[in-house]
Design a protein around this motif. Structure first.
Motif, short mmCIF file in Angstrom:
data_model
loop_
_atom_site.label_atom_id
_atom_site.label_comp_id
_atom_site.label_asym_id
_atom_site.label_seq_id
_atom_site.Cartn_x
_atom_site.Cartn_y
_atom_site.Cartn_z
N UNK A 1 0.83 -1.14 0.17
CA UNK A 1 0.15 0.08 -0.15
C UNK A 1 0.94 1.21 -0.21
N UNK A 2 1.87 1.13 1.04
CA UNK A 2 2.40 2.46 1.26
C UNK A 2 3.30 3.03 -0.22
N UNK A 3 3.99 2.26 -0.81
CA UNK A 3 4.59 2.53 -1.89
C UNK A 3 3.85 3.34 -3.00
N UNK A 4 2.44 3.26 -3.04
CA UNK A 4 1.67 3.75 -3.86
C UNK A 4 1.40 5.44 -3.44
N UNK A 5 1.36 5.60 -2.23
CA UNK A 5 1.20 6.81 -1.45
C UNK A 5 2.16 7.82 -1.92
N UNK A 6 3.34 7.36 -2.08
CA UNK A 6 4.46 8.07 -2.31
C UNK A 6 4.25 9.21 -3.61
N UNK A 7 3.69 8.94 -4.71
CA UNK A 7 3.56 9.34 -5.87
C UNK A 7 2.44 10.52 -5.93
N UNK A 8 1.32 10.28 -4.83
CA UNK A 8 0.13 11.12 -5.02
C UNK A 8 0.71 12.79 -4.79
N UNK A 9 0.08 13.58 -5.63
CA UNK A 9 0.14 15.10 -4.91
C UNK A 9 -0.57 15.55 -3.74
N UNK A 10 -1.66 14.68 -3.58
CA UNK A 10 -2.69 15.23 -2.60
C UNK A 10 -3.27 14.09 -1.96
N UNK A 11 -3.27 13.88 -0.71
CA UNK A 11 -3.85 12.98 0.08
C UNK A 11 -5.21 13.29 0.53
N UNK A 12 -6.25 12.16 0.11
CA UNK A 12 -7.34 12.42 0.71
C UNK A 12 -7.72 11.20 2.13
N UNK A 13 -7.64 11.74 3.21
CA UNK A 13 -7.70 10.83 4.44
C UNK A 13 -9.00 10.87 4.79
N UNK A 14 -9.54 9.68 4.45
CA UNK A 14 -10.81 9.32 4.69
C UNK A 14 -11.21 8.69 6.08
N UNK A 15 -12.00 9.44 6.82
CA UNK A 15 -12.32 9.10 8.22
C UNK A 15 -13.90 8.51 8.13
N UNK A 16 -14.20 7.47 8.89
CA UNK A 16 -15.47 7.07 9.31
C UNK A 16 -16.14 7.75 10.36
N UNK A 17 -16.80 8.92 10.09
CA UNK A 17 -17.22 9.77 11.09
C UNK A 17 -18.40 9.38 12.02
N UNK A 18 -19.03 8.10 11.23
CA UNK A 18 -20.18 7.61 11.92
C UNK A 18 -19.67 6.78 13.04
N UNK A 19 -18.64 6.31 13.33
CA UNK A 19 -18.03 5.58 14.49
C UNK A 19 -18.50 4.21 14.29
#
Length: 441
Positions: free
Chosen positions: A232-250
């Motif tokens: 997973x982590x190697x693919x994050x390196x090239x992204x220009x913007x990170x969208x950190x998705x949170x389950x706000x419904x708990x």
């Protein structure tokens, strides 16, 4: 659905140079035609070329050996052998090429059509025309072609996406991708529905477009290789913007803020530069009643967390959305496109500044010796090392003059003195690869 492959181990070998030829010109009315052996042709290189139509390293799953053709041998009447055509191997954009044995990065291929020579073909051996002198006008000396480079490579694919969705499993990343693009990822209400990256193209209200990647869910310990880990982590390196998705419904009584901190720790552990990457916190599942309470608490904890741990970084913006009801998606995508555009401008400006700098390449201090001497239990001495083995392979020992020339080369390299220092005596057997000869004092 095709399987996603982002790692491969392959072996490549460039073509050997063609052998030079020993020949003499014998024609009517030209009794003293002289040496006329031509040089061999150059061996083919192995070249990687980026093909934007490829998405994975699937082609390397079963085809793991790549060997370029050798050059043509030299011919009589001074005719040179034809050089071999280079071997082109298509790779997807985002391929990182490493030396498998040393781990050294050889190249990082990103742009369509970009090429990288991973193994150079050997030069052609010289024919006896090249060895003619006043003292020896008719030499019976020729070289074999130089061996082509041979190397084991490790290929890693790092997806090239403008923005990447990160977060724990089941926070709604796949659902979000499916509603803002035409992608059709597998979606389910259980962990690890997504086990391979998915890509889609987002078109915003202002007619801007960008590539969005749904990346496999993280778990704690991923930076140490636990779970999907580096896959997973190697693919994050090239992204220009990170969208950190949170389950706000708990979901499953999980604390949204604790999930956020856990993912941040993995990103920081893998590459601390990721923390300064433009990031948007996507508060998903706001259609759940409890989410309104959770998000207020989340904002307070987030401000304290950044003030304590990352005081020099700007606080990420929070976008409340519901991928299920599609509320808040258009403003989120518009803001993502804006951040991508700003990041591209920053990268382009850094590239201009870097291009004006002078790069100095220094020679390595410790150059490898031209040969090594070893001794087997039966008393046989053996010579090894890249330089001496290459010299042996290019020596055409079929002719006495060529063999004597090879013996002189060994003496000039200091082989005789080194063998004597190791205790070699008259008549001892010396071996280079599969060739044996007697030591002469």
């Amino acid at each position: 659905m095709s399987t996603f492959f982002d790692y491969a181990k392959i072996w490549v070998k460039a073509g050997k140079g063609g052998d030079g030829m020993v020949a003499f010109l014998r024609e009517k009315y030209r009794p003293d035609g002289g040496p006329a052996g031509g040089d061999g042709g150059r061996g083919g290189d192995v070249i990687f070329k980026v093909d934007e139509g490829l998405r994975t390293l699937m082609d390397f799953r079963y085809n793991r050996h790549f060997k370029a053709k050798p050059g043509e041998n030299g011919m009589p009447k001074g005719m040179y052998g034809r050089g071999a055509e280079d071997m082109y191997v298509a790779v997807p954009p985002g391929t990182v090429v490493k030396n498998f044995d040393t781990g050294q990065i050889i190249g990082d291929l990103v742009k369509d059509g970009e090429e990288l020579v991973v193994a150079h073909g050997g030069r052609g051996g010289r024919g006896n025309m090249k060895f003619a002198t006043h003292n020896n006008p008719a030499p019976e000396i020729a070289e074999n072609g130089e061996p082509g480079e041979e190397i084991t490579l490790q290929l890693e694919l790092k997806l090239i996406a403008d923005a990447g969705l990160v977060g724990f499993p089941s926070v709604g990343k796949s659902t979000l991708l499916s509603v803002v693009t035409a992608a059709t990822p597998k979606i389910g209400d259980y962990h690890f529905t997504t086990i391979t990256p998915n890509l889609g193209v987002v078109n915003t209200r202002s007619n801007e477009s960008f590539v969005l990647a749904d990346l496999p869910g993280l778990i704690e310990g991923a930076a140490d290789g636990i779970g999907l880990g580096f896959q997973f982590l190697r693919h994050v390196e090239r992204t220009k913007v990170i969208l950190h998705v949170i389950d706000m419904g708990g979901f499953e009584n999980r604390d949204p803020f604790e999930d956020y901190v856990a993912i941040n720790k993995e990103l920081h552990h893998y590459d601390d530069q990721l923390m300064s990457r433009p990031t948007i916190i996507v508060a998903n599942k706001m259609d759940i009643p409890e989410a309104e309470l959770y998000i207020e608490e989340f904002k307070e904890k987030l401000a304290s967390y950044f003030a304590e741990n990352y005081p020099d970084l700007a606080l990420p913006e929070i976008f409340p959305i519901s991928a299920y009801t599609r509320e808040g998606l258009e403003p989120l995508m518009d803001h993502t496109a804006e951040l991508i555009r700003l990041e591209e401008e920053r990268i382009a400006e850094e590239g201009k500044q870097a291009s004006t700098e002078t790069v100095v390449y220094e020679m390595p201090e410790d150059e490898e010796p031209p040969f090594y001497v070893g001794r087997e239990s039966d008393g046989t001495f053996y010579l090894y090392g890249d330089k001496i083995e290459k010299l042996f392979k290019m020596a055409n020992l079929e002719y006495d003059e060529s063999a004597l020339r090879f013996a002189r080369q060994l003496k000039n390299m200091g082989v005789d003195k080194a063998l004597a220092a190791r205790g070699a005596k008259q008549g001892d057997i010396i071996r280079i690869l599969d060739y044996e000869f007697e030591f002469q004092e």
